[in-house]
Write an enzyme that holds these catalytic residues in place. Structure first.
Site, PDB file in Angstrom:
ATOM      1  N   PHE A   1       0.876  -1.180   0.000  1.00  0.00           N
ATOM      2  CA  PHE A   1       0.000   0.000   0.000  1.00  0.00           C
ATOM      3  C   PHE A   1       0.908   1.222   0.000  1.00  0.00           C
ATOM      4  CE2 PHE A   1      -2.549   2.976   2.761  1.00  0.00           C
ATOM      5  CZ  PHE A   1      -3.704   3.065   1.993  1.00  0.00           C
TER       6      PHE A   1
ATOM      7  N   THR B   1       2.040   6.813   1.923  1.00  0.00           N
ATOM      8  CA  THR B   1       2.931   7.746   2.617  1.00  0.00           C
ATOM      9  C   THR B   1       4.049   8.259   1.717  1.00  0.00           C
ATOM     10  OG1 THR B   1       2.460   6.687   4.708  1.00  0.00           O
ATOM     11  CG2 THR B   1       4.499   7.934   4.600  1.00  0.00           C
TER      12      THR B   1
ATOM     13  N   ALA C   1       4.109  13.706   3.075  1.00  0.00           N
ATOM     14  CA  ALA C   1       2.706  13.361   3.333  1.00  0.00           C
ATOM     15  C   ALA C   1       2.645  12.120   4.215  1.00  0.00           C
ATOM     16  CB  ALA C   1       1.948  13.126   2.015  1.00  0.00           C
ATOM     17  N   GLY C   2       2.711  12.341   5.541  1.00  0.00           N
ATOM     18  CA  GLY C   2       2.632  11.235   6.504  1.00  0.00           C
ATOM     19  C   GLY C   2       1.228  11.220   7.088  1.00  0.00           C
TER      20      GLY C   2
ATOM     21  N   ILE D   1       7.415   1.921   2.838  1.00  0.00           N
ATOM     22  CA  ILE D   1       6.355   1.055   2.324  1.00  0.00           C
ATOM     23  C   ILE D   1       6.663  -0.406   2.675  1.00  0.00           C
ATOM     24  CG2 ILE D   1       5.073   0.342   0.257  1.00  0.00           C
ATOM     25  CD1 ILE D   1       4.762   3.377   1.103  1.00  0.00           C
ATOM     26  N   THR D   2       5.776  -0.987   3.482  1.00  0.00           N
ATOM     27  CA  THR D   2       5.966  -2.367   3.952  1.00  0.00           C
ATOM     28  C   THR D   2       5.916  -3.342   2.778  1.00  0.00           C
ATOM     29  OG1 THR D   2       4.953  -1.799   6.065  1.00  0.00           O
ATOM     30  CG2 THR D   2       5.061  -4.144   5.527  1.00  0.00           C
TER      31      THR D   2
ATOM     32  N   GLN E   1       9.144  -4.327  33.362  1.00  0.00           N
ATOM     33  CA  GLN E   1       9.256  -4.053  34.801  1.00  0.00           C
ATOM     34  C   GLN E   1       9.154  -5.348  35.620  1.00  0.00           C
ATOM     35  OE1 GLN E   1      10.027  -1.028  35.282  1.00  0.00           O
ATOM     36  NE2 GLN E   1      10.179  -1.048  37.507  1.00  0.00           N
TER      37      GLN E   1
ATOM     38  N   GLU F   1      -0.383   3.049  10.151  1.00  0.00           N
ATOM     39  CA  GLU F   1      -1.829   3.036   9.841  1.00  0.00           C
ATOM     40  C   GLU F   1      -2.574   4.110  10.641  1.00  0.00           C
ATOM     41  OE1 GLU F   1      -3.719  -0.601   8.843  1.00  0.00           O
ATOM     42  OE2 GLU F   1      -1.843  -1.571   8.277  1.00  0.00           O
TER      43      GLU F   1
HETATM   44  N1  COS Z   1     -14.104   6.873   4.758  1.00  0.00           N
HETATM   45  C1  COS Z   1     -14.645   7.501   3.693  1.00  0.00           C
HETATM   46  N2  COS Z   1     -14.387   8.795   3.387  1.00  0.00           N
HETATM   47  C2  COS Z   1     -13.555   9.470   4.211  1.00  0.00           C
HETATM   48  C3  COS Z   1     -12.963   8.872   5.336  1.00  0.00           C
HETATM   49  C4  COS Z   1     -13.273   7.517   5.604  1.00  0.00           C
HETATM   50  N3  COS Z   1     -12.763   6.888   6.649  1.00  0.00           N
HETATM   51  N4  COS Z   1     -12.188   9.763   5.964  1.00  0.00           N
HETATM   52  C5  COS Z   1     -12.284  10.899   5.250  1.00  0.00           C
HETATM   53  N5  COS Z   1     -13.095  10.701   4.209  1.00  0.00           N
HETATM   54  C6  COS Z   1     -13.508  11.705   3.205  1.00  0.00           C
HETATM   55  C7  COS Z   1     -14.226  12.850   3.880  1.00  0.00           C
HETATM   56  O1  COS Z   1     -15.598  12.570   4.019  1.00  0.00           O
HETATM   57  C8  COS Z   1     -13.969  13.987   2.951  1.00  0.00           C
HETATM   58  O2  COS Z   1     -14.866  13.890   1.845  1.00  0.00           O
HETATM   59  P1  COS Z   1     -15.514  15.195   1.183  1.00  0.00           P
HETATM   60  O3  COS Z   1     -14.351  15.995   0.647  1.00  0.00           O
HETATM   61  O4  COS Z   1     -16.403  14.635   0.121  1.00  0.00           O
HETATM   62  O5  COS Z   1     -16.235  15.894   2.288  1.00  0.00           O
HETATM   63  C9  COS Z   1     -12.575  13.704   2.437  1.00  0.00           C
HETATM   64  O6  COS Z   1     -12.363  12.291   2.607  1.00  0.00           O
HETATM   65  C10 COS Z   1     -11.497  14.456   3.177  1.00  0.00           C
HETATM   66  O7  COS Z   1     -11.604  14.106   4.554  1.00  0.00           O
HETATM   67  P2  COS Z   1     -10.987  14.994   5.709  1.00  0.00           P
HETATM   68  O8  COS Z   1     -11.419  16.409   5.550  1.00  0.00           O
HETATM   69  O9  COS Z   1     -11.305  14.327   7.018  1.00  0.00           O
HETATM   70  O10 COS Z   1      -9.433  14.888   5.387  1.00  0.00           O
HETATM   71  P3  COS Z   1      -8.186  15.465   6.145  1.00  0.00           P
HETATM   72  O11 COS Z   1      -7.219  15.930   5.135  1.00  0.00           O
HETATM   73  O12 COS Z   1      -8.595  16.372   7.238  1.00  0.00           O
HETATM   74  O13 COS Z   1      -7.502  14.129   6.744  1.00  0.00           O
HETATM   75  C11 COS Z   1      -7.003  12.444   8.381  1.00  0.00           C
HETATM   76  C12 COS Z   1      -8.043  13.381   7.693  1.00  0.00           C
HETATM   77  C13 COS Z   1      -5.936  13.183   9.144  1.00  0.00           C
HETATM   78  C14 COS Z   1      -7.861  11.649   9.336  1.00  0.00           C
HETATM   79  C15 COS Z   1      -6.367  11.502   7.320  1.00  0.00           C
HETATM   80  O14 COS Z   1      -5.500  12.220   6.488  1.00  0.00           O
HETATM   81  C16 COS Z   1      -5.626  10.336   7.934  1.00  0.00           C
HETATM   82  O15 COS Z   1      -6.225   9.324   8.312  1.00  0.00           O
HETATM   83  N6  COS Z   1      -4.283  10.454   8.049  1.00  0.00           N
HETATM   84  C17 COS Z   1      -3.449   9.366   8.495  1.00  0.00           C
HETATM   85  C18 COS Z   1      -3.097   8.506   7.345  1.00  0.00           C
HETATM   86  C19 COS Z   1      -2.496   7.222   7.758  1.00  0.00           C
HETATM   87  O16 COS Z   1      -3.093   6.430   8.478  1.00  0.00           O
HETATM   88  N7  COS Z   1      -1.298   6.977   7.267  1.00  0.00           N
HETATM   89  C20 COS Z   1      -0.642   5.751   7.484  1.00  0.00           C
HETATM   90  C21 COS Z   1      -0.212   5.274   6.155  1.00  0.00           C
HETATM   91  S1  COS Z   1      -0.430   3.598   5.895  1.00  0.00           S
HETATM   92  S2  COS Z   1       0.820   2.699   7.044  1.00  0.00           S
END
Ligand code: COS
Length: 382
Positions: free
Chosen positions: A122, A125, A129-130, A156-157, A336, A363
């Protein structure tokens, strides 16, 4: 699909025996060699572990989320590096295809993924963009019958083993944020792809992460997953499921650590008595057990909700947040209770202590989970 209770119990029992008889004896060796032996990976394929979540028509076991969690609880009872071998195929590497792929895409890739002959990764990242995963800069610009990918992905795993990447890239540079991102199925042998060397990590030795660079990689249009601009939502929904899976893994590791603590505290004598007689040691065991039970219940309840078709954005974040923080505390208490023996390598406790640290980061960090939980709670009105 939910298995009947008898088949489910047989599967869980088979995985439990595989873990205790085949994997646990190899833990130190795998950490030392920083690799899982190929014959063991072959045994994982034979057990069907690569295909736990893949539909039956493509050769997978098509487990319900609840059943997947029950299997992953068992896999947690050994070094997490073993689960990582098939973890991307079961989770974040394949689920975009399972949820959003068309019939041709599924028929082409899912049988190999289920069998474990094709490893998936997957690729979301990036260096910039983390946690802010909507900020991906990798470009995928349409040129005739192909999207041309340029950019790089980070940590990337399984990237070096992968035959297929699910790549999130910006197909519309004019749209900032998630709306400009599309998802692509990218075979790893396309010209212009370079996978970097494995990173040196704190823990989970035996599981590898790499950077990937894309230099004018032509990805056929038919390899786009879902609609243009849908890539961020693909990634988020994949991660919702992945977070339940990681929550289950955290519970499994915690259960292992608690069992190790109980065994050690029963044997080790100080002041003329077993450690287990001391109430301050008992308090640590009690706290670990209580928190682990709570995490297990939260993971299973959330998995059942997903199986019932509910929106589990909040539940997945809560399960991953609580379970990953919980196993961090359990591992700390284990060190501990073991004392000096917890700090030296021989007992494996310090190794698990290092292994579990990443659960609070990958994740989605604990802080991202808190953000998601708070937003969803406010959206739901409580
Ligand atoms: N399922 C479906 N849609 C989703 C969703 C979900 N779980 N989460 C967000 N969306 C949609 C939102 O509804 C929104 O849609 P609209 O533009 O139509 O309104 C859109 O995606 C953007 O969502 P949001 O505004 O919440 O995005 P942000 O940029 O604020 O990001 C976080 C939200 C921080 C929660 C997200 O970027 C995230 O999860 N980051 C971490 C990523 C991660 O886990 N990385 C690890 C990599 S893999 S090891």
């Amino acid at each position: 699909m939910a298995l009947d209770a008898e088949t489910r119990d047989q599967l869980v029992d088979t995985v439990r025996r595989f873990v205790s008889e085949r994997l646990r004896p190899l833990e130190a060796q795998v950490a030392e060699a920083n690799a899982v032996p190929e014959p063991i990976i072959g045994e994982m394929r034979d057990l069907g572990l690569f295909g736990l979540s893949i539909p039956e028509e493509y050769g997978g076991l098509d487990l319900s989320m609840e059943d997947e969690c029950l299997v992953i609880f068992e896999m947690g009872r050994t070094s997490p590096a073993f689960r990582s071998e098939f973890g991307t195929n079961v989770g974040i590497g394949s689920q975009g295809l399972v949820m959003f792929g068309n019939d041709e895409q599924k028929a082409k890739w899912l049988p190999g993924i289920a069998a474990g002959t094709t490893v998936t990764s997957f690729a979301l990242t990036e260096p910039e963009a983390g946690s802010d995963s909507a900020a991906v800069q990798t470009r995928a610009l349409l040129d005739g019958d192909a999207y041309v990918l340029n950019g790089s992905k980070r940590y990337i795993t399984n990237a070096a083993k992968a035959g297929l990447f699910t790549v999130m890239a910006r197909s519309n540079p004019d749209v900032k944020g998630g709306g400009g991102v599309s998802a692509f199925l990218v075979p790893s042998d396309l010209p212009g792809i370079t996978v970097g060397p494995p990173e040196k990590k704190m823990g989970q030795h035996g599981a590898q992460i790499h950077d990937i660079t894309f230099d004018n990689v032509r990805v056929p249009v038919e390899n786009r997953l879902g609609a243009e601009g849908e890539g961020f939502k693909v990634a988020m929904q994949v991660l919702d499921k992945g977070r339940l899976h990681i929550g289950a893994l955290c519970v499994g590791v915690a259960e292992r650590l608690i069992a190790d603590c109980v065994a050690y505290a029963g044997e080790r004598k100080q002041f003329g008595q077993a450690l287990s007689n001391f109430q301050l040691v008992q308090a640590m065991i009690a706290d670990s057990k209580t928190e682990c039970m709570a995490a297990r219940a939260l993971v299973l309840e959330s998995a059942r909700k997903r199986d019932g078709g509910a929106n589990i954005v909040l539940e997945a974040a809560a399960a991953k947040y609580y379970a990953s923080e919980m196993v961090g505390r359990v591992a700390d208490r284990a060190v501990q209770i073991f004392g000096g023996a917890g700090y030296v390598a021989d007992y494996g406790i310090e190794r698990l202590y290092r292994d579990v640290r990443i659960f609070r980061i990958y994740e989605g960090t604990s802080q991202v989970q808190q953000l998601v939980i708070a937003r969803e709670t406010m959206k739901r009105g409580g």
